[in-house]
Write a protein that holds these residues in place. Structure first.
Motif, short mmCIF file in Angstrom:
data_model
loop_
_atom_site.label_atom_id
_atom_site.label_comp_id
_atom_site.label_asym_id
_atom_site.label_seq_id
_atom_site.Cartn_x
_atom_site.Cartn_y
_atom_site.Cartn_z
N THR A 1 0.84 -1.19 0.00
CA THR A 1 0.00 0.00 0.00
C THR A 1 0.88 1.24 0.00
OG1 THR A 1 -0.11 -0.04 2.42
CG2 THR A 1 -1.87 -1.17 1.22
N LYS A 2 0.28 2.39 -0.32
CA LYS A 2 1.04 3.62 -0.43
C LYS A 2 1.62 4.07 0.91
CE LYS A 2 -1.52 5.26 -4.46
NZ LYS A 2 -2.44 6.29 -5.01
N ASP A 3 0.87 3.85 1.99
CA ASP A 3 1.32 4.21 3.33
C ASP A 3 0.81 3.14 4.27
OD1 ASP A 3 2.00 5.19 5.79
OD2 ASP A 3 1.23 7.22 5.44
N ARG B 1 -7.25 -2.36 1.62
CA ARG B 1 -7.41 -3.82 1.62
C ARG B 1 -7.23 -4.39 0.22
NH1 ARG B 1 -9.84 -7.64 5.10
NH2 ARG B 1 -10.60 -9.48 3.99
N GLU B 2 -7.89 -3.78 -0.76
CA GLU B 2 -7.77 -4.29 -2.14
C GLU B 2 -6.36 -4.07 -2.68
OE1 GLU B 2 -9.74 -6.27 -3.80
OE2 GLU B 2 -10.95 -6.27 -1.99
N GLN B 3 -5.74 -2.95 -2.31
CA GLN B 3 -4.35 -2.72 -2.73
C GLN B 3 -3.43 -3.81 -2.18
OE1 GLN B 3 -3.46 1.20 -1.24
NE2 GLN B 3 -4.73 2.26 -2.75
N ASN B 4 -3.66 -4.17 -0.94
CA ASN B 4 -2.85 -5.19 -0.29
C ASN B 4 -3.05 -6.54 -0.97
OD1 ASN B 4 -1.08 -6.27 1.57
ND2 ASN B 4 -2.51 -6.24 3.28
N LEU B 5 -4.30 -6.93 -1.18
CA LEU B 5 -4.60 -8.21 -1.83
C LEU B 5 -4.01 -8.26 -3.24
CD1 LEU B 5 -8.32 -8.57 -0.70
CD2 LEU B 5 -6.47 -10.17 -0.12
N ALA B 6 -4.22 -7.20 -4.00
CA ALA B 6 -3.74 -7.18 -5.39
C ALA B 6 -2.21 -7.21 -5.43
CB ALA B 6 -4.26 -5.92 -6.09
N ILE C 1 11.73 -4.62 1.52
CA ILE C 1 12.55 -4.02 0.48
C ILE C 1 11.74 -2.95 -0.26
CG2 ILE C 1 14.06 -6.02 0.23
CD1 ILE C 1 12.41 -6.90 -2.16
N PRO C 2 12.40 -2.05 -1.01
CA PRO C 2 11.67 -0.97 -1.68
C PRO C 2 10.57 -1.49 -2.60
CG PRO C 2 14.02 -0.51 -1.68
CD PRO C 2 13.86 -1.91 -1.17
N ARG C 3 9.46 -0.77 -2.61
CA ARG C 3 8.29 -1.18 -3.39
C ARG C 3 8.59 -1.29 -4.88
NH1 ARG C 3 6.44 2.08 0.69
NH2 ARG C 3 4.47 1.53 1.73
N ASP C 4 9.49 -0.45 -5.38
CA ASP C 4 9.71 -0.38 -6.83
C ASP C 4 10.85 -1.25 -7.32
OD1 ASP C 4 11.75 1.08 -5.66
OD2 ASP C 4 11.63 2.75 -7.09
N ILE C 5 11.33 -2.18 -6.51
CA ILE C 5 12.43 -3.03 -6.94
C ILE C 5 11.97 -3.94 -8.07
CG2 ILE C 5 12.00 -4.94 -5.34
CD1 ILE C 5 15.10 -5.03 -4.93
N ASP C 6 12.86 -4.19 -9.00
CA ASP C 6 12.56 -5.09 -10.12
C ASP C 6 12.64 -6.53 -9.63
OD1 ASP C 6 12.62 -6.63 -12.50
OD2 ASP C 6 13.53 -4.98 -13.61
N PHE C 7 11.59 -7.32 -9.87
CA PHE C 7 11.58 -8.71 -9.43
C PHE C 7 12.77 -9.49 -9.99
CE2 PHE C 7 6.63 -8.71 -9.13
CZ PHE C 7 6.71 -7.85 -8.06
#
Length: 329
Positions: A29-31, A43-48, A312-318
């Motif tokens: 989630t964003k925050d 909740r939907e952000q977390n699930l997705a 780890i950072p949200r924007d890391i490349d898998f």
């Protein structure tokens, strides 16, 4: 090749494995400190986010994140309103059917239904002292001052929070289908709360949650959190009844090998820094894989799970995470 569930369970049990498992996680989630009761879209952000990560990386195991549900709202509001330590005696447990409990169980159940048969799943839960200090203005300093003022009142309050958390821990395993919990603890970041005080005032509540999760068959991980450079005395936690330990090896300056010794041979998780300046996020493929091999050469391959100090950072490349898994094979 052995299935991922067995691979991770064998590593947790210090059994030989055909390769070293790899586990990373981040917030979806964003925050994450906001409440899903204020921002229902969390909740939907977390699930997705979980599902996107699972499909994109096919992780060896999944730490299920509790974004939006970190701290029980009524308890947090009570703690903020307390004017003195003696006020803490007014704190009461929540009902066993409280929405904060039911909503997390349903969140976990939806995620374990999606991929729980393929991988071990561990639900993120914060220890009572962490919930306390993050709920009040002044954080660690405030909690330390309340302990000095009336440690018995703090022990009482942490015990109440632990009662709520024990119910949650057991429910996400028994009803939600998680394999266990991932309990996040952290030394009080104030010099007045030394190891002896921590053991007397804080540890009993934390141990009670792990004991509750163990009682329903949980395979549980203890996370000694080095968030934003927080330092911990690892010896405080060496006898906690967890199956495996994730500690901030880079922040603490303690290798996986030495950490394994501190925790009496239990399986350990970590090795990489979780910050953007770290090799995992910013290094070349060659650098990431060289660090992977260095970690394993030093720590060995039994009872070792490669991961990071924390989220780890949200924007890391898998793809970067796959570099680690590739080098660990």
């Amino acid at each position: 090749m052995a299935d991922k569930r067995q691979l991770v369970l064998d590593a947790f049990n210090n059994k030989p494995t055909e390769r070293v498992p790899v586990g990373f996680w981040f917030h979806y989630t964003k925050d994450e400190l906001k409440s899903a009761y204020d921002l229902p879209e969390m909740r939907e952000q977390n699930l997705a986010g979980h599902k996107k990560f699972y499909e994109g990386f096919k992780p060896d195991f999944v730490k299920l994140m509790s974004d939006g549900y970190f701290f029980e709202p009524k308890t947090a509001a009570f703690l903020r309103s307390a004017k003195s330590a003696k006020d803490l005696y007014g704190l009461q447990p929540i009902a066993t059917d409280d929405p904060w409990l039911k909503d997390q169980v349903s969140l976990v159940k939806e995620l374990t239904s999606a991929f729980g048969k393929e991988v071990v799943t561990l639900y993120n839960i914060f220890a009572p002292a962490t919930a306390f200090k993050w709920s009040v203005e002044g954080g660690d300093k405030k909690l330390a001052a309340l302990i000095k003022e009336d440690k018995d009142a703090v022990i009482y309050a942490l015990g109440v929070i632990a009662q709520n958390t024990q119910i949650l821990a057991k429910a996400v395993i028994k009803e939600g289908g998680a394999d266990g919990i991932y309990l996040s603890v952290q030394s009080i970041q104030d010099a007045s709360v030394g190891p002896d005080t921590y053991a007397e005032v804080v540890s009993p509540a934390e141990i009670s949650i792990l004991t509750a999760a163990n009682s329903v068959g949980g395979v549980n991980v203890l996370h000694v959190c080095g968030y934003e450079g927080a330092k911990n005395n690892l010896s405080i936690f060496k006898n906690y009844p967890a199956k495996a330990i994730n500690f901030a090896s880079v922040v603490e300056g303690i290798s996986l090998k030495n950490g394994k010794e501190i925790f009496k041979g239990k399986a350990v998780i970590g090795g990489f820094a979780n910050i953007k300046d770290g090799v995992l996020y910013s290094g070349t493929k060659e650098e990431v894989q060289a660090e992977t091999k260095r970690l394993l050469a030093e720590a060995g391959k039994t009872g070792i799970i490669l991961g990071a100090d924390c989220t780890i950072p949200r924007d890391i490349d898998f793809e970067r995470l796959e570099w680690v898994r590739e080098a660990a094979k």
